[in-house]
Enzyme design. Structure first.
Site, short mmCIF file in Angstrom:
data_model
loop_
_atom_site.label_atom_id
_atom_site.label_comp_id
_atom_site.label_asym_id
_atom_site.label_seq_id
_atom_site.Cartn_x
_atom_site.Cartn_y
_atom_site.Cartn_z
N ASN A 153 0.82 -1.22 0.00
CA ASN A 153 0.00 0.00 0.00
C ASN A 153 0.85 1.27 0.00
O ASN A 153 0.39 2.32 -0.44
CB ASN A 153 -0.95 0.01 1.21
CG ASN A 153 -0.26 -0.33 2.50
OD1 ASN A 153 0.31 -1.41 2.63
ND2 ASN A 153 -0.28 0.59 3.44
N CYS A 328 1.29 7.96 12.38
CA CYS A 328 1.44 9.15 13.22
C CYS A 328 0.37 9.16 14.30
O CYS A 328 -0.76 8.78 14.06
CB CYS A 328 1.24 10.42 12.42
SG CYS A 328 2.22 10.49 10.94
N1 PLP Z 1 -4.54 -3.94 3.78
C1 PLP Z 1 -4.03 -3.00 2.96
C2 PLP Z 1 -2.91 -3.35 2.05
C3 PLP Z 1 -4.53 -1.70 2.99
O1 PLP Z 1 -4.01 -0.76 2.21
C4 PLP Z 1 -5.59 -1.39 3.89
C5 PLP Z 1 -6.10 -0.01 4.00
O2 PLP Z 1 -5.37 0.90 4.30
C6 PLP Z 1 -6.10 -2.41 4.70
C7 PLP Z 1 -5.56 -3.67 4.61
C8 PLP Z 1 -7.24 -2.15 5.65
O3 PLP Z 1 -8.41 -1.89 4.93
P1 PLP Z 1 -9.78 -1.38 5.60
O4 PLP Z 1 -9.66 0.09 5.67
O5 PLP Z 1 -10.83 -1.83 4.65
O6 PLP Z 1 -9.90 -2.04 6.91
#
Ligand code: PLP
Length: 391
Positions: A153, A328
Site C-alpha cells: 500500500n 502518526c
Molecule cells: N490492507 C491494505 C494493504 C490496505 O491498504 C488497507 C487499508 O489501508 C487495509 C488492509 C485495511 O483496509 P480497511 O480500511 O478496509 O480495513
C-alpha cells in the site's frame, strides 16, 4: 469540497456516483432483511445480495461460494489469520509473514503471538520483496499459514506470488495474500487461483466504506474458515450478523465499474504515474522506492534527502493531499515500518512521500503536483544548513 489536489487514492477513494445510485433504493424502498424468508421484502433483498455476489464472482473469475462479506479488509484479515490459527492449531502453531505487511496483518500476528503462536517475520530487500530462499528455509512442517501482502500500500511494489505459492504449497501450508490495494488496479484472476485466502475492501475501489470481502478458495461447504462473529447463522455461519444489502450492492457495482475497463484504466494510470514519477525524480538526489518490475500502476513513492519530512508534509497539506506512509499519532511519529524494513535510513524514511493517483486524476493535476512538490522541497532545503554544506 476542498480545493486541494487529491493524491491519496491508496488511503481511500471517493464513492463513484453510479455506486451511490445503485445503493440508494436499498436504504428506504427495498430495505428488507435478506434473511426474512417469509415475505417479498426479504426475498427482494436476498435476490439483490445474490445478484451482487454473482456479479463480483464473475468479474473476479471465482465461485460465488468463496465470498464472505465483512466490514472491510481489516476484519477480513482478522478473520483469516485468527480463523486459520484456530482451525489448524492441532497441526501446528507456526505462521510466516513479512516485515512489510499492512498493520492489520502485523497487529493480528502480534495478537496471535500472545495466544502462543510463533510468528516468523521475513525480511524484505530494498525493493520490499522477500527472498524465496529465506522463505524456503523458514517453512517448517508445523507452518500452518503464510501471509504475504500482494501489492504494498505504501510503495506499490508487487511480490512474485506465483513462485512464493509454489514453495508454500509444496510445504503443505496455506497461503493468504492481502490483495486490498490490487483490486481494480491489476487483474487478479491468476492470483486468486493460487492463494487459499485473499481480502478486499470497498472504499479502495470507489465503493462505500464499511464493506469488504474475504475470499476463501475452497468454500463450497462453508466450513473452510470458522467464524469469529457468532450469531444469526448468516453467511453459512461464517460471519454472523444481518448482511448489509446497500453496501453489498454498492461493492458489486464498484467492482463491475473497475472491471469494465481494467486494462484501459491500467494504461492511463501507468502513463500518469510515470509522468509524475519522472517529474519528481528531476528533483536533485530524489530516489524512488517503488522499483519492482511488477508494481501498482497508480503509486509513486519518492524520498528527498536533506528535507524535513514533517515540515514538507505540513507545507504540502495546504495544496495537495499526499501521505508519507508513517504511522502518526499526537504523541509520537514513527517512520514507515515498510521503508525501514526496506533498509531506508530513518531520516530519509521521514522525508518520503507517497502519491497515489486514481480515476479522477488529470494530466493537469500531475503537472501541478510536480511543480508544488518541487517548489516545497527546494524551500525546505533552502532552510537546511546541511543542504548548503553538502559535499
Ligand atoms: N490492507 C491494505 C494493504 C490496505 O491498504 C488497507 C487499508 O489501508 C487495509 C488492509 C485495511 O483496509 P480497511 O480500511 O478496509 O480495513
Amino acid at each position: 469540497m476542498y480545493s486541494q489536489l487529491y493524491f491519496d487514492y491508496n488511503a481511500t477513494t471517493p464513492c463513484d456516483k453510479e455506486v451511490v445510485d445503485s445503493m440508494l433504493p436499498h436504504f428506504h424502498e427495498d430495505f428488507g432483511n435478506p434473511s426474512s424468508s417469509h415475505h417479498p421484502y426479504g426475498w427482494l433483498a436476498k435476490g439483490a445480495v445474490e445478484d451482487a455476489t454473482n456479479s463480483i464472482a464473475k468479474n473476479l473469475g471465482i465461485a460465488p461460494s468463496s465470498l464472505i462479506y465483512t466490514s472491510g479488509a481489516t476484519e477480513s484479515i482478522n478473520m483469516v489469520l485468527k480463523g486459520v490459527a484456530r482451525k489448524m492449531q492441532s497441526h501446528g502453531k507456526h505462521i510466516i509473514t513479512t516485515k512489510a505487511e499492512h498493520k492489520a496483518v502485523l497487529d493480528t500476528c502480534a495478537f496471535l503471538e500472545e495466544d502462543g503462536f510463533e510468528i516468523s517475520y521475513l525480511d524484505v530487500d530494498s525493493d520490499g520483496l522477500i527472498s524465496l530462499e529465506t522463505l524456503n528455509k523458514t517453512l517448517r512442517p508445523d507452518t500452518i499459514l503464510v501471509s504475504i501482502l500482494y501489492a504494498n500500500n505504501e510503495t506499490g511494489n508487487i511480490q512474485p506470488l506465483e513462485e512464493i505459492a509454489k514453495l508454500i504449497q509444496e510445504n503443505g501450508s496455506l497461503l493468504f495474500s492481502d490483495t486490498t490495494q490490487a483490486l481494480g488496479k491489476v487483474d487478479l484472476t491468476d492470483v486468486l487461483q493460487i492463494v487459499d485466502f485473499a481480502c478486499f475492501s470497498g472504499h479502495k475501489v470507489y465503493g462505500p466504506k464499511g464493506i469488504g470481502l474475504v475470499y476463501i478458495k475452497d468454500n463450497e461447504d462453508g466450513d473452510s474458515l470458522p467464524s469469529f462473529i457468532q450469531g444469526g447463522g448468516q453467511q453459512k455461519k461464517q460471519r454472523g450478523g444481518t448482511i448489509n444489502t446497500p453496501l453489498i450492492v454498492g461493492l458489486a457495482k464498484a467492482i463491475e465499474l473497475a472491471y469494465s475497463n481494467l486494462e484501459e484504466e491500467h494504461k492511463r494510470m501507468k502513463t500518469f504515474r510515470d509522468k509524475l514519477e519522472a517529474g519528481l525524480l528531476e528533483i536533485e538526489l530524489a530516489v524512488s522506492n517503488s522499483k519492482t518490475p511488477k508494481r501498482l500502476p497508480n503509486t509513486v513513492h519518492v524520498s528527498f534527502p536533506y528535507v524535513d519530512g514533517a515540515n514538507l508534509l505540513t507545507a504540502l497539506s495546504r495544496q495537495i493531499a499526499v501521505s508519507n506512509g508513517s504511522a502518526c499519532n499526537s504523541a509520537s511519529v514513527e517512520p514507515s515500518h515498510v521503508l525501514t524494513a526496506m533498509g531506508v535510513e530513518r531520516s530519509l524514511a521521514y522525508a518520503s512521500l507517497r502519491l497515489s493517483i486514481g480515476r479522477y486524476t488529470t494530466e493537469e493535476d500531475i503537472e501541478k503536483a510536480v511543480e508544488i512538490v518541487k517548489d516545497e522541497v527546494s524551500k525546505q532545503r533552502e532552510a537546511n544548513i546541511l543542504w548548503e554544506r553538502r559535499a
